[in-house]
Write a protein that holds these residues in place. Sequence first.
Motif, PDB file in Angstrom:
ATOM      1  N   PHE A 184     -46.720  61.645 -23.009  1.00  0.00           N
ATOM      2  CA  PHE A 184     -47.429  60.825 -23.996  1.00  0.00           C
ATOM      3  C   PHE A 184     -48.352  61.736 -24.795  1.00  0.00           C
ATOM      4  CE2 PHE A 184     -51.123  58.214 -25.227  1.00  0.00           C
ATOM      5  CZ  PHE A 184     -50.485  57.223 -25.956  1.00  0.00           C
ATOM      6  N   ASP A 185     -47.973  62.013 -26.017  1.00  0.00           N
ATOM      7  CA  ASP A 185     -48.771  62.878 -26.893  1.00  0.00           C
ATOM      8  C   ASP A 185     -48.580  62.411 -28.334  1.00  0.00           C
ATOM      9  OD1 ASP A 185     -50.337  64.864 -27.925  1.00  0.00           O
ATOM     10  OD2 ASP A 185     -48.852  66.460 -27.688  1.00  0.00           O
ATOM     11  N   PRO A 186     -49.126  61.232 -28.681  1.00  0.00           N
ATOM     12  CA  PRO A 186     -48.878  60.670 -30.017  1.00  0.00           C
ATOM     13  C   PRO A 186     -49.417  61.527 -31.150  1.00  0.00           C
ATOM     14  CG  PRO A 186     -50.586  59.425 -28.870  1.00  0.00           C
ATOM     15  CD  PRO A 186     -49.995  60.356 -27.866  1.00  0.00           C
ATOM     16  N   LEU A 187     -50.460  62.314 -30.878  1.00  0.00           N
ATOM     17  CA  LEU A 187     -51.047  63.164 -31.924  1.00  0.00           C
ATOM     18  C   LEU A 187     -50.397  64.549 -31.983  1.00  0.00           C
ATOM     19  CD1 LEU A 187     -54.830  62.305 -31.450  1.00  0.00           C
ATOM     20  CD2 LEU A 187     -53.184  61.276 -33.030  1.00  0.00           C
ATOM     21  N   LYS A 188     -49.437  64.803 -31.096  1.00  0.00           N
ATOM     22  CA  LYS A 188     -48.709  66.089 -31.078  1.00  0.00           C
ATOM     23  C   LYS A 188     -49.650  67.279 -30.890  1.00  0.00           C
ATOM     24  CE  LYS A 188     -44.938  63.799 -31.964  1.00  0.00           C
ATOM     25  NZ  LYS A 188     -43.945  63.556 -30.901  1.00  0.00           N
ATOM     26  N   LEU A 189     -50.652  67.108 -30.055  1.00  0.00           N
ATOM     27  CA  LEU A 189     -51.614  68.184 -29.839  1.00  0.00           C
ATOM     28  C   LEU A 189     -50.994  69.374 -29.105  1.00  0.00           C
ATOM     29  CD1 LEU A 189     -54.741  66.072 -28.795  1.00  0.00           C
ATOM     30  CD2 LEU A 189     -54.215  67.029 -31.044  1.00  0.00           C
ATOM     31  N   SER A 190     -49.977  69.115 -28.293  1.00  0.00           N
ATOM     32  CA  SER A 190     -49.358  70.195 -27.520  1.00  0.00           C
ATOM     33  C   SER A 190     -48.108  70.768 -28.178  1.00  0.00           C
ATOM     34  CB  SER A 190     -48.994  69.684 -26.123  1.00  0.00           C
ATOM     35  OG  SER A 190     -48.047  68.625 -26.214  1.00  0.00           O
ATOM     36  N   LYS A 191     -47.770  70.278 -29.354  1.00  0.00           N
ATOM     37  CA  LYS A 191     -46.552  70.736 -30.009  1.00  0.00           C
ATOM     38  C   LYS A 191     -46.673  72.204 -30.404  1.00  0.00           C
ATOM     39  CE  LYS A 191     -43.360  69.601 -33.777  1.00  0.00           C
ATOM     40  NZ  LYS A 191     -43.104  68.698 -34.933  1.00  0.00           N
ATOM     41  N   GLY A 192     -45.684  72.991 -29.997  1.00  0.00           N
ATOM     42  CA  GLY A 192     -45.664  74.402 -30.348  1.00  0.00           C
ATOM     43  C   GLY A 192     -46.604  75.278 -29.541  1.00  0.00           C
ATOM     44  N   LYS A 193     -47.267  74.724 -28.523  1.00  0.00           N
ATOM     45  CA  LYS A 193     -48.209  75.499 -27.719  1.00  0.00           C
ATOM     46  C   LYS A 193     -47.467  76.163 -26.554  1.00  0.00           C
ATOM     47  CE  LYS A 193     -51.634  73.972 -30.217  1.00  0.00           C
ATOM     48  NZ  LYS A 193     -52.363  74.835 -31.162  1.00  0.00           N
ATOM     49  N   ASP A 194     -47.954  77.339 -26.161  1.00  0.00           N
ATOM     50  CA  ASP A 194     -47.314  78.046 -25.066  1.00  0.00           C
ATOM     51  C   ASP A 194     -47.850  77.558 -23.712  1.00  0.00           C
ATOM     52  OD1 ASP A 194     -49.843  79.119 -24.877  1.00  0.00           O
ATOM     53  OD2 ASP A 194     -49.268  81.087 -25.674  1.00  0.00           O
TER      54      ASP A 194
END
Length: 278
Positions: A184-194
């Motif tokens: 659950f990450d509606p704001l995409k805060l973890s997108k593209g993070k290592d």
Amino acid sequence: LRRRPRQHARAPPPARTHTPHLPTKMAAICAMNIVAKAATTGKVKTSQSKTYKDLGAAVKAGLVRGTAPFPEGIDAFGFFNGISEGEAKRYADVEITHARICMLASLGFLVGEQVEGSSFLFDSNVTGPAINHFQQVPGLFWGLLGAAIFTVEASRVQYAWQNPFDAEKLFLLKDDYTPGDYNFDPLKLSKGKDEAWLNDMKLKEINNGRVAMVAISGMVAQELVNGLNLIPADEVLEMGKEGALKAMEAQCTGAPDEAACAKAFEAAERAAVFASTL
């Protein structure tokens, strides 16, 4: 000379029909599951049969994480002594779940007391310490909140927990489930993070959650003892010491509008302190 009769090859012994010892069989199944899962998703399944001597062993294995100044964690009551990997994972999920709830509760306590009596909040009918707010809201809100909690919990159970009718015992998480990760990450805060960034954020989240669990316990205890709003009571105590807090408690506890009374008393105490410095 008599010819000796030809000897036929001896037949192999019959295959054993009994099943292998259960722990050995389970270990083999778990090993195959680990290899299969790692090949498909890069994640490793939890072995329900694997156990750890204590919390330090679980930390060294990477199952749970300690934090400074206790890198190997604290387990004063010995919950992790001889614990299985599946049970340790359940404890980790319980901790992060309660941590998130307590962070929301701590924020709700502070914000709720600051906006109480506002015209947009239940027609200005909610007032006093935060521990008494929920009892003052309309019944419809209780029903809507209960339905929301039921929906969230039902989804969480379906996503993370094994079917109790199919599992070998009750209260088991799915083997490939990571505690606290509900995708659950509606704001995409973890997108593209290592991975390093994600691990750092996870550690910060659980650390703040642990502080929040202690904080909300203190907030509830304080309001149960003095029956006053948090911030006005703390500021009056700081300015006028214990005597002023007791006077505020005697004047405002049980008043028709406890919040307004507490804020007025705080303002008066602040004015008195200021006047004494002149």
